[in-house]
Design a protein around this motif. Structure first.
Motif, PDB file in Angstrom:
ATOM      1  N   SER A   1      37.241  -6.759  10.071  1.00  9.49           N
ATOM      2  CA  SER A   1      37.895  -7.450  11.186  1.00  9.49           C
ATOM      3  C   SER A   1      39.070  -6.634  11.720  1.00  9.49           C
ATOM      4  CB  SER A   1      38.384  -8.824  10.716  1.00  9.49           C
ATOM      5  OG  SER A   1      39.135  -9.456  11.714  1.00  9.49           O
ATOM      6  N   LEU A   2      39.847  -6.078  10.819  1.00  9.65           N
ATOM      7  CA  LEU A   2      40.988  -5.251  11.241  1.00  9.65           C
ATOM      8  C   LEU A   2      40.525  -4.015  12.008  1.00  9.65           C
ATOM      9  CD1 LEU A   2      43.223  -5.520   8.059  1.00  9.65           C
ATOM     10  CD2 LEU A   2      43.671  -6.535  10.307  1.00  9.65           C
ATOM     11  N   LEU A   3      39.387  -3.458  11.633  1.00 12.45           N
ATOM     12  CA  LEU A   3      38.854  -2.301  12.363  1.00 12.45           C
ATOM     13  C   LEU A   3      38.466  -2.683  13.788  1.00 12.45           C
ATOM     14  CD1 LEU A   3      36.724  -0.613   9.554  1.00 12.45           C
ATOM     15  CD2 LEU A   3      38.918   0.160  10.490  1.00 12.45           C
ATOM     16  N   VAL A   4      37.970  -3.902  13.972  1.00 11.60           N
ATOM     17  CA  VAL A   4      37.654  -4.375  15.325  1.00 11.60           C
ATOM     18  C   VAL A   4      38.938  -4.529  16.127  1.00 11.60           C
ATOM     19  CG1 VAL A   4      36.750  -6.309  16.686  1.00 11.60           C
ATOM     20  CG2 VAL A   4      35.505  -5.517  14.662  1.00 11.60           C
ATOM     21  N   VAL A   5      39.938  -5.161  15.550  1.00 11.15           N
ATOM     22  CA  VAL A   5      41.211  -5.368  16.239  1.00 11.15           C
ATOM     23  C   VAL A   5      41.839  -4.022  16.598  1.00 11.15           C
ATOM     24  CG1 VAL A   5      43.565  -6.236  15.976  1.00 11.15           C
ATOM     25  CG2 VAL A   5      41.630  -7.628  15.225  1.00 11.15           C
ATOM     26  N   ARG A   6      41.834  -3.101  15.662  1.00 16.97           N
ATOM     27  CA  ARG A   6      42.391  -1.766  15.926  1.00 16.97           C
ATOM     28  C   ARG A   6      41.650  -1.072  17.068  1.00 16.97           C
ATOM     29  NH1 ARG A   6      41.969   2.889  11.544  1.00 16.97           N
ATOM     30  NH2 ARG A   6      39.951   3.047  12.549  1.00 16.97           N
ATOM     31  N   GLY A   7      40.329  -1.168  17.067  1.00 18.89           N
ATOM     32  CA  GLY A   7      39.531  -0.566  18.131  1.00 18.89           C
ATOM     33  C   GLY A   7      39.809  -1.206  19.482  1.00 18.89           C
ATOM     34  N   ARG A   8      39.963  -2.519  19.504  1.00 17.83           N
ATOM     35  CA  ARG A   8      40.260  -3.205  20.771  1.00 17.83           C
ATOM     36  C   ARG A   8      41.629  -2.800  21.294  1.00 17.83           C
ATOM     37  NH1 ARG A   8      37.559  -8.954  19.195  1.00 17.83           N
ATOM     38  NH2 ARG A   8      35.461  -8.433  19.926  1.00 17.83           N
ATOM     39  N   GLN A   9      42.598  -2.679  20.407  1.00 15.35           N
ATOM     40  CA  GLN A   9      43.928  -2.249  20.837  1.00 15.35           C
ATOM     41  C   GLN A   9      43.895  -0.815  21.352  1.00 15.35           C
ATOM     42  OE1 GLN A   9      46.191  -3.053  17.275  1.00 15.35           O
ATOM     43  NE2 GLN A   9      46.742  -5.107  17.967  1.00 15.35           N
ATOM     44  N   LYS A  10      43.215   0.050  20.638  1.00 15.00           N
ATOM     45  CA  LYS A  10      43.130   1.463  21.017  1.00 15.00           C
ATOM     46  C   LYS A  10      42.501   1.637  22.391  1.00 15.00           C
ATOM     47  CE  LYS A  10      40.837   5.761  19.593  1.00 15.00           C
ATOM     48  NZ  LYS A  10      39.965   6.369  18.570  1.00 15.00           N
ATOM     49  N   HIS A  11      41.444   0.860  22.659  1.00 12.47           N
ATOM     50  CA  HIS A  11      40.713   1.019  23.916  1.00 12.47           C
ATOM     51  C   HIS A  11      41.097  -0.033  24.959  1.00 12.47           C
ATOM     52  CE1 HIS A  11      38.225   4.210  22.295  1.00 12.47           C
ATOM     53  NE2 HIS A  11      38.054   3.481  21.203  1.00 12.47           N
ATOM     54  N   LYS A  12      42.115  -0.837  24.620  1.00 10.38           N
ATOM     55  CA  LYS A  12      42.619  -1.870  25.524  1.00 10.38           C
ATOM     56  C   LYS A  12      41.495  -2.800  26.010  1.00 10.38           C
ATOM     57  CE  LYS A  12      46.598   0.883  26.960  1.00 10.38           C
ATOM     58  NZ  LYS A  12      47.055   0.971  25.625  1.00 10.38           N
TER      59      LYS A  12
END
Length: 133
Positions: free
Chosen positions: A25-36
């Protein structure tokens, strides 16, 4: 049969699976933040892979945890619970790693699914054994 040992074994694998889901789940959140990206994967392949890795684990882990819980309730030997829990956890971890590295077919994804299915079959057989008086 030591029901307490069975419960402790199930708790171990349930806890490890919870942390696996948390990391995915944290990897998804990190990816969403990175790619806005606010929702979904935004068409970003790396993010789509992270979303599917979490989604796939979310689809398979609950049934596996249900199997482990019922095995503990019926007093199955702790070694059986550890066997199912280990194979399921290994399968989910290997599958997630494989999916995070490639959106296409891969050996780790195949191994992960085979392990998951083996854990399901092994757990199901043991449950049926305990269901027959």
């Amino acid at each position: 049969m030591d029901v307490s040992a069975s419960g402790h074994a199930a708790a171990l694998w349930a806890g490890l699976h919870v942390f696996l889901l948390l990391v995915l789940s944290l990897l998804v959140v990190r990816g969403r933040q990175k790619h806005k990206v606010a929702l979904g994967d935004g068409g970003v392949p790396e993010l789509a892979q992270a979303v599917r890795a979490f989604g796939n684990a979310s689809e398979y882990v609950p049934t596996g945890l249900g199997v482990l819980a019922v095995l503990a309730v019926v007093g199955a030997p702790a070694i059986a619970i550890h066997g199912v829990g280990l194979v399921l956890f290994a399968g989910r971890l290997i599958h997630a790693v494989g999916l995070s590295r490639s959106g296409g077919a891969s050996v780790p994804r195949a191994i992960g699914m085979i392990c998951t299915w083996l854990a399901y079959v092994f757990g199901g057989v043991i449950l049926l054994f305990y269901a027959i008086p």
